[in-house]
Design an enzyme around this catalytic site. Sequence first.
Site, PDB file in Angstrom:
ATOM      1  N   ASP A 177       0.855  -1.185   0.000  1.00  0.00           N
ATOM      2  CA  ASP A 177       0.000   0.000   0.000  1.00  0.00           C
ATOM      3  C   ASP A 177       0.896   1.242   0.000  1.00  0.00           C
ATOM      4  O   ASP A 177       1.667   1.464   0.938  1.00  0.00           O
ATOM      5  CB  ASP A 177      -0.896  -0.034   1.251  1.00  0.00           C
ATOM      6  CG  ASP A 177      -1.940   1.071   1.238  1.00  0.00           C
ATOM      7  OD1 ASP A 177      -1.847   1.989   0.391  1.00  0.00           O
ATOM      8  OD2 ASP A 177      -2.854   1.016   2.089  1.00  0.00           O
ATOM      9  N   ASP A 186      -3.483   2.276  -5.478  1.00  0.00           N
ATOM     10  CA  ASP A 186      -2.255   2.280  -4.676  1.00  0.00           C
ATOM     11  C   ASP A 186      -2.055   1.047  -3.819  1.00  0.00           C
ATOM     12  O   ASP A 186      -1.217   1.036  -2.933  1.00  0.00           O
ATOM     13  CB  ASP A 186      -2.225   3.533  -3.799  1.00  0.00           C
ATOM     14  CG  ASP A 186      -3.351   3.548  -2.786  1.00  0.00           C
ATOM     15  OD1 ASP A 186      -4.390   2.916  -3.046  1.00  0.00           O
ATOM     16  OD2 ASP A 186      -3.194   4.175  -1.736  1.00  0.00           O
ATOM     17  N   GLU A 187      -2.827  -0.018  -4.086  1.00  0.00           N
ATOM     18  CA  GLU A 187      -2.644  -1.240  -3.314  1.00  0.00           C
ATOM     19  C   GLU A 187      -2.531  -2.447  -4.241  1.00  0.00           C
ATOM     20  O   GLU A 187      -3.198  -2.509  -5.272  1.00  0.00           O
ATOM     21  CB  GLU A 187      -3.837  -1.473  -2.376  1.00  0.00           C
ATOM     22  CG  GLU A 187      -3.957  -0.447  -1.271  1.00  0.00           C
ATOM     23  CD  GLU A 187      -5.139  -0.743  -0.346  1.00  0.00           C
ATOM     24  OE1 GLU A 187      -5.321  -1.912   0.048  1.00  0.00           O
ATOM     25  OE2 GLU A 187      -5.880   0.200  -0.033  1.00  0.00           O
TER      26      GLU A 187
END
Length: 395
Positions: free
Chosen positions: A13, A113-114
């Site tokens: 993350d 974003d993960e």
Amino acid sequence: MNNNHRLSIIHLDLDAFFASVEQRDNPAYRDKPLITGGISGGGGNLNRGVVHAASYEARKYGVHAGMSIWEARQKCPQGIFIPSRISKYLEASKIFFQIGSIYSPLVEPLGMDELFLNVSGCESLFGSIEVIGRKIKERVYGELGLKVSVGIAENKFLAKIATNLGKPDGFYIIYFKDRQKILYPLPISALWGIGRKTEELLKKSGIYQVEQLAQMPDSILVNLLGKNGKKIKLLAQGIDESLVTPPSEVKSISRETTFPTNITEKAILIKELLKISQLVGYTARKEGYKGRTITLKIRFHNFTTFNKSKTLENSTHLDDIIFKTILELLNKVKLKKGGVRLLGIRLSNLSPEDKRNQLKFVRDKEDKLEQLSQSLDKIREKFGSKAITRASLLK
Ligand SMILES: [Mg+2]
């Protein structure tokens, strides 16, 4: 069922993603409370928009994503407020995904974003899961200039919990033996499937901590939460069997040929279809997909077009199986006197092939075809795709 509780899942993350990209690109923003935001549709007055991201410096003032810019300004008057540059973030997101993909074919993005990675079977190439996690962390920083928090565990749920416990710039491993110690004191909102409403409902019944859900009799849970109850209880116990599922962007693989003059002879059509079958099979193998549905497309001299499909029991990327199916389909089409001007083959109903299971499940006969296809692919790569037409297939 995974009974040996091996660590195999990495969750990644990016920390304060949008804000970190801005701080990376503009030194004046570094170590400052930075807030990016926007209003739906873009443009206009930022003050009427919503916070997309807040740097860790801004979070200290209680600013968080989803809050109105107006409220964020009240909480953090000295903050720097800028409009989000989504295209910049998408660019970084793509590279982030590519870095993850170096270390495993099983990469599943969650938002921009993960990432989840299943690295079982990849250790012989890159080192232990811990080493892989460290390498990715370094690489993301080296190539993107962004900090990523890493969580490692035996399943997706615990890996994401690990990431959150380590943030920011974290590196956290949850070993199965420690799962209760770590999970039980957490608030129930830490569990997947518990939204605001459910949380309130449970709190009204005096349930605040994961431990209470983990130990609650099934019947009571099902009463409270319906059919999700059992699943949530398993999560509370640290059990999650959901798979890391890579996105399937490619919906189908198709190739077609338009002829300079209309073809009337069936033997020539068959020869052309063989070439196209090989091209489709080759593309599928190269892209790492197998498909279950095979479609023959024929356009006649008068521009009428026929599509005929067959869905197979097992998905395939083998020339021979594609070609055989296409012949079956061709035999069902009534050819016209004026001839054919276009032929096409489409492989759809695609699934990414799981390379690690491939050998286990391919039947003996297909296994040989598989090896043959692979050696032919090597020759094609060397001499070009037209180098080989297999005579045996024409019989
Ligand atoms: Mg993030």
